[in-house]
Design a protein around this motif. Structure first.
Motif, PDB file in Angstrom:
ATOM      1  N   ARG A  86       0.688  -1.224   0.020  1.00 23.74           N
ATOM      2  CA  ARG A  86      -0.290   0.064  -0.305  1.00 23.74           C
ATOM      3  C   ARG A  86       0.868   0.813   0.316  1.00 23.74           C
ATOM      4  NH1 ARG A  86      -4.486  -0.554  -2.235  1.00 23.74           N
ATOM      5  NH2 ARG A  86      -5.653   1.204  -0.647  1.00 23.74           N
ATOM      6  N   LEU A  87       1.883   1.278   0.639  1.00 18.48           N
ATOM      7  CA  LEU A  87       2.702   2.457   1.060  1.00 18.48           C
ATOM      8  C   LEU A  87       3.420   2.834  -0.815  1.00 18.48           C
ATOM      9  CD1 LEU A  87       4.492   1.721   4.529  1.00 18.48           C
ATOM     10  CD2 LEU A  87       3.047   3.684   3.743  1.00 18.48           C
ATOM     11  N   ARG A  88       4.098   1.637  -1.493  1.00 18.68           N
ATOM     12  CA  ARG A  88       4.431   1.748  -2.587  1.00 18.68           C
ATOM     13  C   ARG A  88       3.473   2.272  -3.875  1.00 18.68           C
ATOM     14  NH1 ARG A  88       7.261  -1.964  -0.603  1.00 18.68           N
ATOM     15  NH2 ARG A  88       5.927  -3.701  -1.170  1.00 18.68           N
ATOM     16  N   HIS A  89       2.308   1.490  -3.586  1.00 20.30           N
ATOM     17  CA  HIS A  89       1.006   2.116  -3.864  1.00 20.30           C
ATOM     18  C   HIS A  89       0.818   3.542  -4.261  1.00 20.30           C
ATOM     19  CE1 HIS A  89      -2.615   2.140  -6.690  1.00 20.30           C
ATOM     20  NE2 HIS A  89      -3.164   2.531  -5.469  1.00 20.30           N
ATOM     21  N   LEU A  90       1.007   3.906  -2.701  1.00 14.76           N
ATOM     22  CA  LEU A  90       0.740   5.232  -2.839  1.00 14.76           C
ATOM     23  C   LEU A  90       2.269   6.303  -3.396  1.00 14.76           C
ATOM     24  CD1 LEU A  90      -0.567   8.152  -0.790  1.00 14.76           C
ATOM     25  CD2 LEU A  90       1.020   7.507   1.311  1.00 14.76           C
ATOM     26  N   LEU A  91       3.107   5.846  -2.613  1.00 20.27           N
ATOM     27  CA  LEU A  91       3.887   6.640  -3.266  1.00 20.27           C
ATOM     28  C   LEU A  91       3.813   6.679  -4.615  1.00 20.27           C
ATOM     29  CD1 LEU A  91       6.980   8.395  -3.115  1.00 20.27           C
ATOM     30  CD2 LEU A  91       8.201   5.509  -2.773  1.00 20.27           C
ATOM     31  N   ASP A  92       3.751   5.347  -5.594  1.00 18.26           N
ATOM     32  CA  ASP A  92       4.160   5.372  -7.075  1.00 18.26           C
ATOM     33  C   ASP A  92       2.660   6.534  -7.264  1.00 18.26           C
ATOM     34  OD1 ASP A  92       5.710   3.179  -7.452  1.00 18.26           O
ATOM     35  OD2 ASP A  92       4.056   1.815  -7.564  1.00 18.26           O
ATOM     36  N   GLN A  93       1.458   6.039  -7.016  1.00 15.76           N
ATOM     37  CA  GLN A  93       0.056   7.637  -7.592  1.00 15.76           C
ATOM     38  C   GLN A  93       1.389   9.412  -7.702  1.00 15.76           C
ATOM     39  OE1 GLN A  93      -2.979   6.971  -7.494  1.00 15.76           O
ATOM     40  NE2 GLN A  93      -3.014   5.257  -8.241  1.00 15.76           N
ATOM     41  N   LEU A  94       1.604   9.139  -5.740  1.00 15.18           N
ATOM     42  CA  LEU A  94       2.352  10.192  -5.883  1.00 15.18           C
ATOM     43  C   LEU A  94       3.603  11.059  -6.480  1.00 15.18           C
ATOM     44  CD1 LEU A  94       2.162  10.147  -1.735  1.00 15.18           C
ATOM     45  CD2 LEU A  94       0.283  12.263  -3.717  1.00 15.18           C
TER      46      LEU A  94
ATOM     47  N   GLY B 167       3.848   9.224  -9.724  1.00 15.20           N
ATOM     48  CA  GLY B 167       3.317  10.041 -11.082  1.00 15.20           C
ATOM     49  C   GLY B 167       2.507  11.363 -11.551  1.00 15.20           C
ATOM     50  N   ASP B 168       2.233  11.923 -10.361  1.00 16.59           N
ATOM     51  CA  ASP B 168       1.529  12.549 -10.586  1.00 16.59           C
ATOM     52  C   ASP B 168       1.999  13.884 -10.747  1.00 16.59           C
ATOM     53  OD1 ASP B 168      -1.498  11.945 -10.706  1.00 16.59           O
ATOM     54  OD2 ASP B 168      -1.876  12.251  -8.796  1.00 16.59           O
ATOM     55  N   VAL B 169       3.750  13.606  -9.590  1.00 16.28           N
ATOM     56  CA  VAL B 169       4.420  14.992 -10.308  1.00 16.28           C
ATOM     57  C   VAL B 169       4.642  14.773 -11.593  1.00 16.28           C
ATOM     58  CG1 VAL B 169       6.967  15.743  -8.702  1.00 16.28           C
ATOM     59  CG2 VAL B 169       4.393  15.024  -7.585  1.00 16.28           C
TER      60      VAL B 169
ATOM     61  N   ARG C  33      12.005  14.328 -13.739  1.00 16.25           N
ATOM     62  CA  ARG C  33      12.376  12.876 -12.265  1.00 16.25           C
ATOM     63  C   ARG C  33      12.177  13.925 -11.356  1.00 16.25           C
ATOM     64  NH1 ARG C  33      15.402   7.465 -14.188  1.00 16.25           N
ATOM     65  NH2 ARG C  33      15.791   8.329 -15.690  1.00 16.25           N
ATOM     66  N   PRO C  34      11.153  13.551 -10.439  1.00 16.88           N
ATOM     67  CA  PRO C  34      10.415  14.173  -8.306  1.00 16.88           C
ATOM     68  C   PRO C  34      12.072  13.801  -8.404  1.00 16.88           C
ATOM     69  CG  PRO C  34       8.836  12.377  -9.283  1.00 16.88           C
ATOM     70  CD  PRO C  34       9.764  12.223 -10.294  1.00 16.88           C
ATOM     71  N   ARG C  35      12.518  12.807  -7.992  1.00 20.39           N
ATOM     72  CA  ARG C  35      14.016  13.068  -6.858  1.00 20.39           C
ATOM     73  C   ARG C  35      14.992  13.470  -7.863  1.00 20.39           C
ATOM     74  NH1 ARG C  35      16.952   6.882  -9.413  1.00 20.39           N
ATOM     75  NH2 ARG C  35      16.992   8.317 -11.562  1.00 20.39           N
ATOM     76  N   TYR C  36      15.183  14.929  -8.169  1.00 23.88           N
ATOM     77  CA  TYR C  36      16.269  15.452  -9.107  1.00 23.88           C
ATOM     78  C   TYR C  36      15.842  16.784  -8.108  1.00 23.88           C
ATOM     79  CZ  TYR C  36      17.267  12.860 -13.773  1.00 23.88           C
ATOM     80  OH  TYR C  36      17.355  12.292 -14.008  1.00 23.88           O
ATOM     81  N   THR C  37      14.221  16.827  -8.005  1.00 23.75           N
ATOM     82  CA  THR C  37      13.888  18.144  -7.128  1.00 23.75           C
ATOM     83  C   THR C  37      14.772  18.256  -6.333  1.00 23.75           C
ATOM     84  OG1 THR C  37      11.850  17.577  -8.117  1.00 23.75           O
ATOM     85  CG2 THR C  37      11.852  19.202  -5.675  1.00 23.75           C
ATOM     86  N   PRO C  38      14.987  17.625  -4.889  1.00 26.81           N
ATOM     87  CA  PRO C  38      15.923  17.558  -3.840  1.00 26.81           C
ATOM     88  C   PRO C  38      17.123  18.968  -3.786  1.00 26.81           C
ATOM     89  CG  PRO C  38      15.296  15.805  -3.678  1.00 26.81           C
ATOM     90  CD  PRO C  38      14.050  16.214  -5.031  1.00 26.81           C
ATOM     91  N   ILE C  39      18.021  18.124  -5.360  1.00 27.10           N
ATOM     92  CA  ILE C  39      18.904  18.289  -4.777  1.00 27.10           C
ATOM     93  C   ILE C  39      19.014  19.364  -6.206  1.00 27.10           C
ATOM     94  CG2 ILE C  39      21.099  17.769  -6.822  1.00 27.10           C
ATOM     95  CD1 ILE C  39      20.574  14.962  -6.422  1.00 27.10           C
ATOM     96  N   ILE C  40      18.421  19.653  -6.989  1.00 28.29           N
ATOM     97  CA  ILE C  40      18.204  21.325  -7.466  1.00 28.29           C
ATOM     98  C   ILE C  40      17.813  22.372  -6.143  1.00 28.29           C
ATOM     99  CG2 ILE C  40      17.762  22.771  -9.063  1.00 28.29           C
ATOM    100  CD1 ILE C  40      17.371  20.272 -11.046  1.00 28.29           C
ATOM    101  N   ARG C  41      16.624  21.827  -5.457  1.00 28.43           N
ATOM    102  CA  ARG C  41      16.799  22.686  -4.583  1.00 28.43           C
ATOM    103  C   ARG C  41      17.763  23.375  -3.617  1.00 28.43           C
ATOM    104  NH1 ARG C  41      10.693  22.632  -2.813  1.00 28.43           N
ATOM    105  NH2 ARG C  41      10.869  24.557  -1.908  1.00 28.43           N
ATOM    106  N   ILE C  42      18.433  22.396  -3.028  1.00 31.97           N
ATOM    107  CA  ILE C  42      19.068  23.042  -2.441  1.00 31.97           C
ATOM    108  C   ILE C  42      20.700  23.478  -2.238  1.00 31.97           C
ATOM    109  CG2 ILE C  42      21.398  22.131  -0.767  1.00 31.97           C
ATOM    110  CD1 ILE C  42      18.984  19.989  -0.451  1.00 31.97           C
ATOM    111  N   VAL C  43      20.791  22.620  -3.977  1.00 21.94           N
ATOM    112  CA  VAL C  43      22.075  23.571  -4.509  1.00 21.94           C
ATOM    113  C   VAL C  43      21.722  24.914  -5.222  1.00 21.94           C
ATOM    114  CG1 VAL C  43      23.938  23.591  -6.636  1.00 21.94           C
ATOM    115  CG2 VAL C  43      23.303  21.342  -5.386  1.00 21.94           C
ATOM    116  N   ASP C  44      20.764  25.163  -5.790  1.00 23.21           N
ATOM    117  CA  ASP C  44      19.722  27.034  -5.853  1.00 23.21           C
ATOM    118  C   ASP C  44      20.146  27.666  -5.224  1.00 23.21           C
ATOM    119  OD1 ASP C  44      18.281  28.738  -8.178  1.00 23.21           O
ATOM    120  OD2 ASP C  44      16.729  27.646  -6.958  1.00 23.21           O
ATOM    121  N   THR C  45      19.469  26.446  -3.770  1.00 25.56           N
ATOM    122  CA  THR C  45      19.801  27.860  -2.603  1.00 25.56           C
ATOM    123  C   THR C  45      20.173  27.944  -1.793  1.00 25.56           C
ATOM    124  OG1 THR C  45      17.106  27.461  -2.085  1.00 25.56           O
ATOM    125  CG2 THR C  45      17.800  27.852  -0.333  1.00 25.56           C
TER     126      THR C  45
END
Length: 158
Positions: free
Chosen positions: A13-21, A23-25, A38-50
């Protein structure tokens, strides 16, 4: 077993929730003309940008995931032209820098991040317990006592 999906199939169920979230992003990035982002790029870009260029180790510590996971993601981002990896003062360290291409994407990414944050807050408000808070509490509980230990406490083998 009582066939209660909330407990019996928690991992699924957790994998399904993560897949849904995720997938929508991902669909949102595609809608914005960024089909390979890819959504997993976001934290890296945000931190390096900031905070400016960061080592793989700094990113792993700040984000709270493994050095290996950040290293793999940073390498994929380099292949996608989003970051450059430069050697640090120690040859074992790599420093993540945003590319000029990524800097041109920042206004679009900032708009998406703000919208995603607002949507996540809205989701939290609709739930009896904020999902973001529950995830943090669950991660802390697992850090305090790993699930492996909890399972072992209940495992009775013949």
């Amino acid at each position: 077993m009582d066939d209660n999906p909330t407990t019996d199939y928690l991992g699924t169920r957790l994998r399904h929730l993560l897949d849904q979230l995720e997938g929508d992003v991902t669909r949102t990035y595609t809608d914005l003309g960024l089909p390979d982002f890819r959504p997993r790029y976001t934290p890296i870009i945000r931190i390096v940008d900031t905070h400016g260029p960061q080592s793989i180790r700094q990113l792993a510590t700040t984000i709270g995931i493994t050095h290996s996971a950040i290293s793999q993601t940073a390498n994929q981002m380099r292949r996608d032209g989003l970051v450059e990896l430069h050697p640090g003062t120690d040859a074992r360290h790599r420093i993540v820098h945003l590319t000029d291409h990524t800097r041109t994407l920042l206004p679009t990414l900032h708009a998406e991040w703000n919208a995603t944050t607002a949507a996540a807050r809205q989701l939290d408000a609709e739930l009896p317990y904020p999902l973001s808070q529950l995830v943090e509490l669950a991660l802390q509980a697992i850090t305090d006592k790993p699930l492996h230990h909890r399972i072992r406490d209940h495992l009775h083998t013949p």
